[in-house]
Design a protein around this motif. Sequence first.
Motif, PDB file in Angstrom:
ATOM      1  N   THR A  42      63.540 -39.958  92.757  1.00 44.31           N
ATOM      2  CA  THR A  42      63.729 -39.707  94.187  1.00 44.31           C
ATOM      3  C   THR A  42      62.462 -39.078  94.733  1.00 44.31           C
ATOM      4  O   THR A  42      61.961 -38.094  94.171  1.00 44.31           O
ATOM      5  N   LEU A  43      61.951 -39.638  95.820  1.00 45.20           N
ATOM      6  CA  LEU A  43      60.773 -39.089  96.472  1.00 45.20           C
ATOM      7  C   LEU A  43      61.218 -38.115  97.549  1.00 45.20           C
ATOM      8  O   LEU A  43      62.089 -38.426  98.353  1.00 45.20           O
ATOM      9  N   TYR A  44      60.621 -36.952  97.552  1.00 41.21           N
ATOM     10  CA  TYR A  44      60.833 -35.955  98.603  1.00 41.21           C
ATOM     11  C   TYR A  44      59.542 -35.892  99.415  1.00 41.21           C
ATOM     12  O   TYR A  44      58.465 -35.725  98.841  1.00 41.21           O
ATOM     13  N   LEU A  45      59.656 -36.004 100.733  1.00 35.50           N
ATOM     14  CA  LEU A  45      58.486 -36.013 101.603  1.00 35.50           C
ATOM     15  C   LEU A  45      58.726 -35.057 102.758  1.00 35.50           C
ATOM     16  O   LEU A  45      59.763 -35.139 103.433  1.00 35.50           O
ATOM     17  N   ALA A  46      57.804 -34.127 102.979  1.00 35.91           N
ATOM     18  CA  ALA A  46      57.927 -33.136 104.043  1.00 35.91           C
ATOM     19  C   ALA A  46      56.749 -33.270 105.005  1.00 35.91           C
ATOM     20  O   ALA A  46      55.611 -33.491 104.580  1.00 35.91           O
ATOM     21  N   LEU A  47      57.036 -33.106 106.297  1.00 38.05           N
ATOM     22  CA  LEU A  47      56.046 -33.240 107.372  1.00 38.05           C
ATOM     23  C   LEU A  47      55.873 -31.889 108.055  1.00 38.05           C
ATOM     24  O   LEU A  47      56.854 -31.242 108.431  1.00 38.05           O
ATOM     25  N   GLY A  82      49.481 -35.281 117.780  1.00 36.80           N
ATOM     26  CA  GLY A  82      49.039 -34.037 117.169  1.00 36.80           C
ATOM     27  C   GLY A  82      48.550 -34.249 115.758  1.00 36.80           C
ATOM     28  O   GLY A  82      48.384 -35.376 115.298  1.00 36.80           O
ATOM     29  N   ARG A  83      48.326 -33.129 115.079  1.00 34.72           N
ATOM     30  CA  ARG A  83      47.874 -33.161 113.689  1.00 34.72           C
ATOM     31  C   ARG A  83      49.047 -32.790 112.799  1.00 34.72           C
ATOM     32  O   ARG A  83      49.763 -31.828 113.062  1.00 34.72           O
ATOM     33  N   TYR A  84      49.205 -33.553 111.735  1.00 32.79           N
ATOM     34  CA  TYR A  84      50.315 -33.374 110.808  1.00 32.79           C
ATOM     35  C   TYR A  84      49.784 -33.420 109.384  1.00 32.79           C
ATOM     36  O   TYR A  84      48.770 -34.060 109.119  1.00 32.79           O
ATOM     37  N   ALA A  85      50.502 -32.774 108.485  1.00 32.96           N
ATOM     38  CA  ALA A  85      50.195 -32.844 107.056  1.00 32.96           C
ATOM     39  C   ALA A  85      51.480 -33.186 106.315  1.00 32.96           C
ATOM     40  O   ALA A  85      52.576 -32.813 106.743  1.00 32.96           O
ATOM     41  N   LEU A  86      51.337 -33.895 105.209  1.00 29.51           N
ATOM     42  CA  LEU A  86      52.472 -34.322 104.396  1.00 29.51           C
ATOM     43  C   LEU A  86      52.344 -33.777 102.987  1.00 29.51           C
ATOM     44  O   LEU A  86      51.241 -33.720 102.428  1.00 29.51           O
ATOM     45  N   ARG A  87      53.496 -33.398 102.419  1.00 25.77           N
ATOM     46  CA  ARG A  87      53.609 -33.038 101.007  1.00 25.77           C
ATOM     47  C   ARG A  87      54.666 -33.941 100.405  1.00 25.77           C
ATOM     48  O   ARG A  87      55.708 -34.161 101.021  1.00 25.77           O
ATOM     49  N   ALA A  88      54.411 -34.439  99.206  1.00 20.58           N
ATOM     50  CA  ALA A  88      55.370 -35.328  98.556  1.00 20.58           C
ATOM     51  C   ALA A  88      55.465 -34.982  97.079  1.00 20.58           C
ATOM     52  O   ALA A  88      54.502 -34.497  96.477  1.00 20.58           O
ATOM     53  N   PHE A  89      56.654 -35.226  96.517  1.00 24.02           N
ATOM     54  CA  PHE A  89      56.787 -35.163  95.065  1.00 24.02           C
ATOM     55  C   PHE A  89      57.897 -36.093  94.619  1.00 24.02           C
ATOM     56  O   PHE A  89      58.829 -36.378  95.367  1.00 24.02           O
ATOM     57  N   ALA A  90      57.748 -36.596  93.404  1.00 25.51           N
ATOM     58  CA  ALA A  90      58.740 -37.480  92.803  1.00 25.51           C
ATOM     59  C   ALA A  90      59.614 -36.648  91.874  1.00 25.51           C
ATOM     60  O   ALA A  90      59.132 -36.100  90.880  1.00 25.51           O
ATOM     61  N   ASP A  91      60.883 -36.546  92.224  1.00 22.84           N
ATOM     62  CA  ASP A  91      61.839 -35.801  91.404  1.00 22.84           C
ATOM     63  C   ASP A  91      62.265 -36.716  90.265  1.00 22.84           C
ATOM     64  O   ASP A  91      63.165 -37.531  90.403  1.00 22.84           O
ATOM     65  N   GLU A  92      61.599 -36.561  89.138  1.00 20.18           N
ATOM     66  CA  GLU A  92      61.800 -37.468  88.011  1.00 20.18           C
ATOM     67  C   GLU A  92      63.043 -37.141  87.191  1.00 20.18           C
ATOM     68  O   GLU A  92      63.570 -38.007  86.501  1.00 20.18           O
ATOM     69  N   ASN A  93      63.526 -35.890  87.261  1.00 21.66           N
ATOM     70  CA  ASN A  93      64.699 -35.528  86.464  1.00 21.66           C
ATOM     71  C   ASN A  93      65.953 -35.300  87.310  1.00 21.66           C
ATOM     72  O   ASN A  93      66.987 -34.899  86.788  1.00 21.66           O
TER      73      ASN A  93
END
Length: 143
Positions: A42-47, A82-93
């Motif tokens: 599952t990919l989690y993505l935050a803006l 505007g200006r935005y930044a993204l953080r993502a991680f793959a929840d492998e477990n």
Amino acid sequence: MNLLQPPASLRVLCAAALLSPLAALAADLNVNVADGPATDATLYLALYNDAASYADSKAVASQTAPMQGGKARLVFTGLAPGRYALRAFADENGNGKLDTNLMGMPTERYGFSNDAKGNRAAPAFEAAAISVDADLQTVIHLR
């Protein structure tokens, strides 16, 4: 009929005319994420829309999506310019969080907009920030 009160249909048209320029300013941010795990995750993505919310991990919006074959695609719609930044991680477990080792280093794949890299920590907002003033496509490569 009250001559001083315009008909409802005219009021609706006027409101639409006044609000339509605001709608034209909204943009969609299409995010393609690559280099995820070969197994399903599952990919989690935050803006984030500013440095303070980024530093405090208080996302203005977030989404999850299944990763298949190491890839996922998500869209944030109707963003103000505007200006935005993204953080993502793959929840492998499948535990709903980014796992780390005893040193605090991630043990699951993660990434940032602009493929920004930090030095033993997340990169600064400015390194990850992207300008969104029209529909935009961006790619995040997980590591």
